[in-house]
Design an enzyme around this catalytic site. Sequence first.
Site, PDB file in Angstrom:
ATOM      1  NE  ARG A   1      -2.065   0.321   3.752  1.00  0.00           N
ATOM      2  CZ  ARG A   1      -1.494   1.350   4.359  1.00  0.00           C
ATOM      3  NH1 ARG A   1      -1.649   2.579   3.898  1.00  0.00           N
ATOM      4  NH2 ARG A   1      -0.753   1.172   5.449  1.00  0.00           N
TER       5      ARG A   1
ATOM      6  CB  ALA B   1       6.496 -11.652   3.723  1.00  0.00           C
TER       7      ALA B   1
ATOM      8  CG  ASP C   1       4.413  -9.840  56.131  1.00  0.00           C
ATOM      9  OD1 ASP C   1       5.555  -9.731  56.582  1.00  0.00           O
ATOM     10  OD2 ASP C   1       4.029  -9.260  55.078  1.00  0.00           O
ATOM     11  CE1 TYR C   2       3.939  -2.792  60.871  1.00  0.00           C
ATOM     12  CE2 TYR C   2       5.880  -2.361  59.529  1.00  0.00           C
ATOM     13  CZ  TYR C   2       4.843  -1.900  60.325  1.00  0.00           C
ATOM     14  OH  TYR C   2       4.703  -0.564  60.566  1.00  0.00           O
TER      15      TYR C   2
HETATM   16  C1  GDG Z   1      -1.795  -4.166   9.067  1.00  0.00           C
HETATM   17  C2  GDG Z   1      -0.332  -3.999   9.426  1.00  0.00           C
HETATM   18  C3  GDG Z   1      -0.070  -6.470   9.366  1.00  0.00           C
HETATM   19  C4  GDG Z   1      -2.168  -5.850  -1.477  1.00  0.00           C
HETATM   20  N1  GDG Z   1      -2.303  -5.458  -2.752  1.00  0.00           N
HETATM   21  C5  GDG Z   1      -3.380  -6.071  -3.246  1.00  0.00           C
HETATM   22  C6  GDG Z   1      -3.926  -6.848  -2.253  1.00  0.00           C
HETATM   23  N2  GDG Z   1      -3.171  -6.705  -1.180  1.00  0.00           N
HETATM   24  C7  GDG Z   1      -3.378  -7.397   0.096  1.00  0.00           C
HETATM   25  C8  GDG Z   1      -2.305  -8.405   0.339  1.00  0.00           C
HETATM   26  C9  GDG Z   1      -2.311  -8.521   1.848  1.00  0.00           C
HETATM   27  C10 GDG Z   1      -2.793  -7.150   2.301  1.00  0.00           C
HETATM   28  O1  GDG Z   1      -3.323  -6.492   1.174  1.00  0.00           O
HETATM   29  C11 GDG Z   1      -1.690  -6.281   2.858  1.00  0.00           C
HETATM   30  O2  GDG Z   1      -1.163  -6.932   3.947  1.00  0.00           O
HETATM   31  P1  GDG Z   1      -0.344  -6.212   5.101  1.00  0.00           P
HETATM   32  O3  GDG Z   1       0.298  -7.244   5.929  1.00  0.00           O
HETATM   33  O4  GDG Z   1       0.559  -5.182   4.529  1.00  0.00           O
HETATM   34  O5  GDG Z   1      -1.468  -5.609   6.008  1.00  0.00           O
HETATM   35  P2  GDG Z   1      -2.340  -4.295   6.232  1.00  0.00           P
HETATM   36  O6  GDG Z   1      -3.726  -4.780   6.214  1.00  0.00           O
HETATM   37  O7  GDG Z   1      -2.042  -3.221   5.290  1.00  0.00           O
HETATM   38  O8  GDG Z   1      -1.973  -3.749   7.725  1.00  0.00           O
HETATM   39  C12 GDG Z   1       0.500  -5.152   8.895  1.00  0.00           C
HETATM   40  C13 GDG Z   1      -1.545  -6.555   9.035  1.00  0.00           C
HETATM   41  O9  GDG Z   1      -2.282  -5.431   9.531  1.00  0.00           O
HETATM   42  C14 GDG Z   1      -2.163  -7.801   9.644  1.00  0.00           C
HETATM   43  O10 GDG Z   1      -2.094  -7.799  11.019  1.00  0.00           O
HETATM   44  O11 GDG Z   1       0.606  -7.514   8.691  1.00  0.00           O
HETATM   45  O12 GDG Z   1       1.824  -5.024   9.357  1.00  0.00           O
HETATM   46  O13 GDG Z   1       0.164  -2.767   8.925  1.00  0.00           O
HETATM   47  O14 GDG Z   1      -3.226  -9.495   2.270  1.00  0.00           O
HETATM   48  O15 GDG Z   1      -2.633  -9.576  -0.314  1.00  0.00           O
HETATM   49  N3  GDG Z   1      -5.009  -7.617  -2.432  1.00  0.00           N
HETATM   50  C15 GDG Z   1      -5.602  -7.597  -3.648  1.00  0.00           C
HETATM   51  N4  GDG Z   1      -5.118  -6.821  -4.666  1.00  0.00           N
HETATM   52  C16 GDG Z   1      -4.031  -6.050  -4.499  1.00  0.00           C
HETATM   53  O16 GDG Z   1      -3.619  -5.362  -5.418  1.00  0.00           O
HETATM   54  N5  GDG Z   1      -6.673  -8.339  -3.874  1.00  0.00           N
END
Ligand code: GDG
Length: 732
Positions: free
Chosen positions: A272, A377, A497-498
Site C-alpha cells: 500500500r 511475505a 506479616d508486617y
Molecule cells: C496491518 C499492518 C499487518 C495488497 N495489494 C493487493 C492486495 N493486497 C493485500 C495483500 C495482503 C494485504 O493487502 C496487505 O497486507 P499487510 O500485511 O501489509 O497488512 P495491512 O492490512 O495493510 O496492515 C501489517 C496486518 O495489519 C495484519 O495484522 O501484517 O503489518 O500494517 O493481504 O494480499 N489484495 C488484492 N489486490 C491487491 O492489489 N486483492
Amino acid sequence: MRKTIIVSNRLPVKITRKNEEIVLMPSEGGLATGLGSVYREGSNVWIGWPGQEVSDLAEQEELTTALGKLNLLPVYLTAEEINQFYEGFSNEVLWPVFHYMSTYARYEQSYWDYYMRVNEKFKEAVLAVAEPGDVIWVQDYQLLLLPGLLRTDLPDASIGFFQHIPFPSYELFRLIPWREELLNGILGADLIGFHTFDDARHFIGSCVRLLAFHASANTITVNDRNVMVETFPMGIDNRKFESLSATAGVQNQVQVLGKRFQQMRIILSIDRLDYSKGILQRLQGFDLFLQNHPEYVEKVGLAMIIVPSRDTVPQYKELRDQIDQLVGNINARYRTMGWSPIHYFYRSFPLDILTALYNLADICLVTPMRDGMNLVAKEYVASRIHNNGVLILSEMAGASKELIDAIVVNPNNTNAIAEAIAIALSMPLTEQQQRMKAMRQMVAKFNVYHWVKLFMTTLDDVKKAQQSMQARRISPGMAQEMVHDYVHAGKRALFLDYDGTLVDFNVNREDANPDPDLYKLLNNLASDPQNQLVLISGRHHTNLEQWFGELPIDLIAEHGAWHKLQGGAWTQIPGLTDQWKAEIQPILETFTDRTPGALIEEKSFSLVWHYRKVEEGLGDLRANELMDTLRYYIADKPLQLLPGDKVIEIKNVEINKGKAALAWMKDETFDFILGIGDDFTDEDIFKVLPANAYTIKVGNYVSAARYYLRSFREVRQLLKMLVQEKNALKLQ
Ligand code: GDG
C-alpha cells in the site's frame, strides 16, 4: 448463548450500489478471512464503520438491515469524524509514532477530542448488543480507548485486544501527549495481543514507566484484574493461496503474464502507498543492483504494485510523486529498446492476478522500514507450491521473526538490498527449496485459523484464571464464615506479616512505621486471652523491638532467625553462622557502587540488596546480574537467594518463616489458625499451616494461600471485624 463480538474500525465488506440495490462484497483481507469463521456463526456479530459516509437516515436503515443479514453491525461516522478521528488521530498521530516516524506526527487537540468521541460511539454500539458472558474482541490502533470504556460499563466482560501495527519503544510512545489515557484504554482488555515479542515488551515497558501498575513477566495487575500481554503472530489462509495457485485459471494467468514479461526473471514488490514501506529505499537498492550487476540488464524486471492509499494526505502525495520520479529516473537510465527494468502499477489487482504474480515471481522483495507483520511475505511463501523462489525480507517486519529462512536485510542498507537481489538471483534451486519448504511449514502451521483459535482460547484461560482468583477473594459471605469460626474457637493462633500486610509499602522502609490505628488494632486482638498473636516479619529484630517490643504479642524477626515470646528476651536460632557475609558483602557493595539509588541492609543472618529507588529498568537489569553472580558464589554454601519486590535477600537456608511458624506452634493445637502475608517469603507460612487454617495472600498474585485480599486496608478491616464480632458476642 454466549456470543462473540468483534469490533474493528472497518467492517469486512465493500458496499456498492447496482440499480439502486445495495451490493455487499465480503472483503478478502487477511483479518476478514480469519475472523470469517467466527463472526458468521450463530448470533456472533462484527461491529465497524461501513467505509463510507451515509448521512440519510432512511439509507442508514436500509444498509443496517442488509448488513445485519451478514451479522455485521454498522457504526455510522460523519465526514468530520472520519476526518479527525481516522485520518487525523489514527493516521497522523498513532500511525507515524507507532511506525517510528514521529516527525510526521501532528498532535492536534481536535484529533484527540474526536478520537475519544468516536471510541465512545463504538462503545455505545457494543453496549447495544452485549450481554453478560459475551466475548468482545477489539481490533487495532483506531480503537485503543474502547477496551477501557467497555470495562467501565461491563466490569466482568471478557475483553480481548489485538494490535496489528507495531508498538513502539517507550522513547517513541512517550512523545504522545495523551499517552497515559491510551495505555489505560488498552488495559481495559483482559488479553492484549501483539504480533511480536518486541511489541509486547515495549507495551509492558511503557505501562510500568508511565502507570503505577505492577508487572510480573507478561502479566500486568490493573487494580484487581490480571491482564495478560502475549504475542500472537498473525498468519494467513495458506490453503487458499495454495489451492488458488494450482487452479487452471491462475496457471493460465502465469503463462500470459510470463509472456508479457518476455521470460525475464521477475522481482515482485507489493505494498500500500505508505512511508513505512520503504519503497524509495527499495528502488534505490534496485538501482544499485543494476549498477553493480550490469549482466542482469534485459534479464530482470521489477514488477512493482502500489495500492493507492491516503493520497489526499500531503505526505502520501509527496511520496507518490517521489516514487513516480525515481521509477522514471531508473527506467530512463537503464532501459534498452526492448526492455525497461521497472513495471510500476499504481492500482490494485484482483486476487487471482495477485496470486499469479506470486507464482511468477522468482523473488519477492519486501523491505518495509517498519511493519507490524506483513502478510504479503507470507502470501508469497504460501503460493510457492513448487518450493522454489526467494523471499527477501526486512528485519523490521514482524514476519521476519518467523520467516528466518528468508534473506533478511536492513531496509536502510541499500547496498544490502542490492546484494540480496544478486544472491537471490543466483541461489541454487536446492537451497531455494530448502528455505522455501521451511518457510511454507511455518506459514502452514501458524495460519490465520490457528491465530484466531489461540487468541480465543488464551482469552478464555485468562478469564478463567481471573475468575478463580476472584472466587478466592474474601467476599462478605466468606468473611462471615471466618468470623463464625473465629468467635467459636477456643484457642487461636494468628500469624501476621508486617510490610504490605498491615501497612502499605513505602519507598523508604524506615517511613513504614506503625500508626496509632494499627497499635489499637493489635492491642485489641492481643487483649483477647484466647488469642496468641505473632508478628512474623523479615525486618531486623531491633526494629521490631523498637516498634512492638512493649506489646503483649510474640515477635519473629528476620524471617525466623530471631524470636521473642511475650515479655521474654530475644533468642536466636542456635547454630547459625554469619561468616559468609565477609565474602558476599563486597559483591553487594560493588553492585551498589555501580547503581545509583541501591542500598544494602544488614541483618543478623542475612544481607539485603534494595533497588526500589533505582531507575526503572536499570534496577531489574542489575538485579538479574546480581542474581547470576550470587548463584555462583553461594553454590557451595548453605545459603538461599530470595528475590522479592525490588529486593534480593541472601540468608541462611535454615531460616524461613514457615519453619519459624512451625517451631513456634510446637506441638500445641489450635482451633483457629490465621496466616496473612503479601510476600514471596510468606508462602512458606501458607505451605506449613494445616489445611483448615485460614491463609490469606494480600495482592493479586499466584499463591499457596486459600484466600486473597486486595490490600493492607482490607486486612485491617477484616481483623477489626473479628475483634468487633467477638466483643459483640461477649456483650450478649
Ligand atoms: C496491518 C499492518 C499487518 C495488497 N495489494 C493487493 C492486495 N493486497 C493485500 C495483500 C495482503 C494485504 O493487502 C496487505 O497486507 P499487510 O500485511 O501489509 O497488512 P495491512 O492490512 O495493510 O496492515 C501489517 C496486518 O495489519 C495484519 O495484522 O501484517 O503489518 O500494517 O493481504 O494480499 N489484495 C488484492 N489486490 C491487491 O492489489 N486483492
